[in-house]
Design an enzyme around this catalytic site. Structure first.
Site, short mmCIF file in Angstrom:
data_model
loop_
_atom_site.label_atom_id
_atom_site.label_comp_id
_atom_site.label_asym_id
_atom_site.label_seq_id
_atom_site.Cartn_x
_atom_site.Cartn_y
_atom_site.Cartn_z
NE ARG A 1 -4.47 -1.13 1.38
CZ ARG A 1 -5.34 -1.66 2.23
NH1 ARG A 1 -5.15 -1.54 3.53
NH2 ARG A 1 -6.39 -2.29 1.78
CE LYS B 1 -22.04 -12.01 5.08
NZ LYS B 1 -22.26 -10.94 6.04
N GLY C 1 -9.27 -7.36 -1.43
CA GLY C 1 -8.09 -7.75 -0.67
C GLY C 1 -7.77 -9.23 -0.75
N GLY D 1 -13.80 -2.26 -0.65
CA GLY D 1 -15.11 -1.58 -0.69
C GLY D 1 -15.16 -0.50 -1.75
P1 AMP Z 1 -15.57 -11.75 0.55
O1 AMP Z 1 -15.04 -10.74 1.53
O2 AMP Z 1 -17.05 -11.75 0.42
O3 AMP Z 1 -14.86 -11.64 -0.79
O4 AMP Z 1 -15.21 -13.17 1.15
C1 AMP Z 1 -13.91 -13.67 1.27
C2 AMP Z 1 -13.95 -14.87 2.18
O5 AMP Z 1 -14.82 -15.84 1.62
C3 AMP Z 1 -12.62 -15.56 2.34
O6 AMP Z 1 -12.16 -15.32 3.64
C4 AMP Z 1 -12.94 -17.03 2.11
O7 AMP Z 1 -12.41 -17.88 3.11
C5 AMP Z 1 -14.44 -17.06 2.16
N1 AMP Z 1 -15.00 -18.17 1.36
C6 AMP Z 1 -14.73 -18.46 0.09
N2 AMP Z 1 -15.38 -19.56 -0.30
C7 AMP Z 1 -16.08 -20.01 0.77
C8 AMP Z 1 -16.94 -21.13 0.99
N3 AMP Z 1 -17.20 -22.00 0.03
N4 AMP Z 1 -17.48 -21.25 2.21
C9 AMP Z 1 -17.22 -20.36 3.20
N5 AMP Z 1 -16.42 -19.28 3.04
C10 AMP Z 1 -15.85 -19.10 1.82
#
Ligand code: AMP
Length: 416
Positions: A52, A213, A366, A389
């Site tokens: 960064r 999510k 990230g 974000g």
């Molecule tokens: P996000 O901030 O929404 O991009 O989520 C990132 C996180 O999603 C990472 O820490 C991953 O460990 C988690 N992740 C990815 N795939 C899965 C899954 N199949 N089940 C649970 N968590 C997940």
């Protein structure tokens, strides 16, 4: 592997009507540069990753070369309005000193008589770093008096803090109200790629989404619906889409309140001819902890009590083939729980496939940034965004508050 840039960046003037640092006359001026030095620190307060800081060096070096008195400001962590020695910018000052190979003056408070005194002694080309503005509760409240006090240190303002530009905080949106203000090189580049290239893509355009999510990323799909040719969904968010069709997903991650939205967006995409891909197989386990027993099963055969934690090899093949003809690829979110070895293969395989594609490749968020670095392919990605974000907001087609307040180009160029 050499960095590949098969397509020239989008002409910034077509998408960005704000001044940039090159429009300002910086000679002898006190230049307030808001950067994002929110770096990870270990228990001994050593910086574990300084990317960064490095990403803002072009802006800092330019200001030095132009003869500015450079005043740097950045938040670090979440001190909640209180002074916290563990979230001091002092380690950043040390690292900057090394990276710039010059003395960095450190102001132990970002406002007040000491900061003013230090700034008044600065000569052209000097660099001063202000202590964390979040040690004052007024920073996150976007307090006008606090912003005025910060702005009194400088003659012009430059925003290069892309990762924080979606925040309505005093050093992001308050200070530029009082000073001529412009975008730094990093902010400009982020907008060029995310608003320019990803929102006006050379087709075929493939979007790969993953992570936990659906809710955080649905806005991106809504915004790009008429631009995208293929959407590939992996990670935890895929199982909300799969459950929305009525299929069993065992204990896999699901956002119950997003089921309807997931189905609606999928149908909308299909309605405009977008190809929509979901995992056809997955790596499953009963728990997430390292060392746990895993199996590879078709997505439609996840047993009760098991959860999908990575995409399987058939999905890697399907997704890799789907991106082969792409001219632009946008990837945000890992394909599985890549932090744990047993569930990391899918994410790393997709990282390699994206890196190998003869396309303009844009990676955001990230986790995805970390994944391409861990996969050892970061040099083969056209652009890796420094914002999570903030990147999502741009991709959702929203204006960033920290960009909206910068001086409009038609208000006049400050430079001769
Ligand atoms: P996000 O901030 O929404 O991009 O989520 C990132 C996180 O999603 C990472 O820490 C991953 O460990 C988690 N992740 C990815 N795939 C899965 C899954 N199949 N089940 C649970 N968590 C997940």
């Amino acid at each position: 592997m050499a960095k590949r840039n098969v397509i020239e960046p989008f002409p910034i003037k077509d998408i960005f009507n704000k001044l940039t640092i090159e429009d300002l006359d910086l000679k002898g001026k006190r230049v307030f540069i808001r950067a994002d030095f929110n770096v990870p620190l270990d228990d001994n307060l050593m910086i574990t990753d300084d990317r960064r800081i490095r990403s803002t060096l072009p802006t800092i070096n330019y200001a030095i070369d132009e003869g500015a008195k450079v005043i740097l400001s950045s938040h670090l962590g979440r001190p909640k309005g209180k002074k916290d020695p563990r979230l001091s910018l002092a380690p950043v000052a040390k690292r900057l000193q090394r990276l710039l190979n010059k003395e960095i003056i450190f102001a132990p408070d970002c406002i007040g008589s000491q900061a003013k005194g230090l700034v008044s002694k600065m000569k052209e080309g000097d660099v001063l770093l202000l202590e964390n503005p979040r040690f004052h509760v007024e920073e996150e409240e976007n307090n006008e008096d606090f912003a005025r006090a910060l702005s009194s240190l400088a003659d012009v303002y430059v925003n290069d803090a892309f990762g924080a530009t979606h925040r309505v905080h005093a050093s992001i949106v308050g200070v530029p109200k009082f000073l001529p203000s412009a975008a730094g090189f990093l902010l400009k580049k982020e907008i060029e790629y995310l608003k320019g290239m990803a929102c006006n893509p050379v087709k075929p355009f493939v979007v790969i989404l993953g992570g936990a999510k659906v809710s955080g990323k649905i806005g991106v799909l809504e915004n790009l619906i008429n631009k995208v040719d293929k959407v590939l969904v992996g990670g935890g968010m895929a199982y909300t889409f799969i459950k929305a069709i009525g299929d069993e997903i065992g204990n896999s991650l699901v956002e119950e309140d997003m089921l309807e939205t997931a189905q609606r967006i999928r149908e909308k995409l299909k309605g405009v001819g977008v190809k929509f891909y979901l995992p056809v197989d997955c790596v499953i386990a009963q728990g997430i902890e390292p060392g746990t027993e895993t199996k590879i099963v078709p997505t439609l055969e996840i047993p009760k009590g098991w959860r999908a934690l990575d995409i399987g090899p058939a999905t890697v093949k399907l997704f890799s083939e789907a991106i082969q003809d792409a001219k632009t690829i946008l990837w945000n979110g890992p394909m599985g729980v890549f932090e744990i070895d047993a569930f990391s293969r899918g994410t790393f395989a997709i990282a390699r496939a994206v890196a190998d594609a003869y396309a303009l490749t844009i990676v955001g968020g990230g986790d995805t940034d970390l994944a391409v670095h861990r996969a050892g392919v970061s040099d083969a990605i056209s652009f890796i965004s420094t914002g999570g974000g903030a990147a999502l907001q741009l991709l959702e087609g929203k204006e960033l508050p920290g960009v909206a307040v910068l001086t409009d180009r038609d208000e006049g160029i400050v430079r001769d």
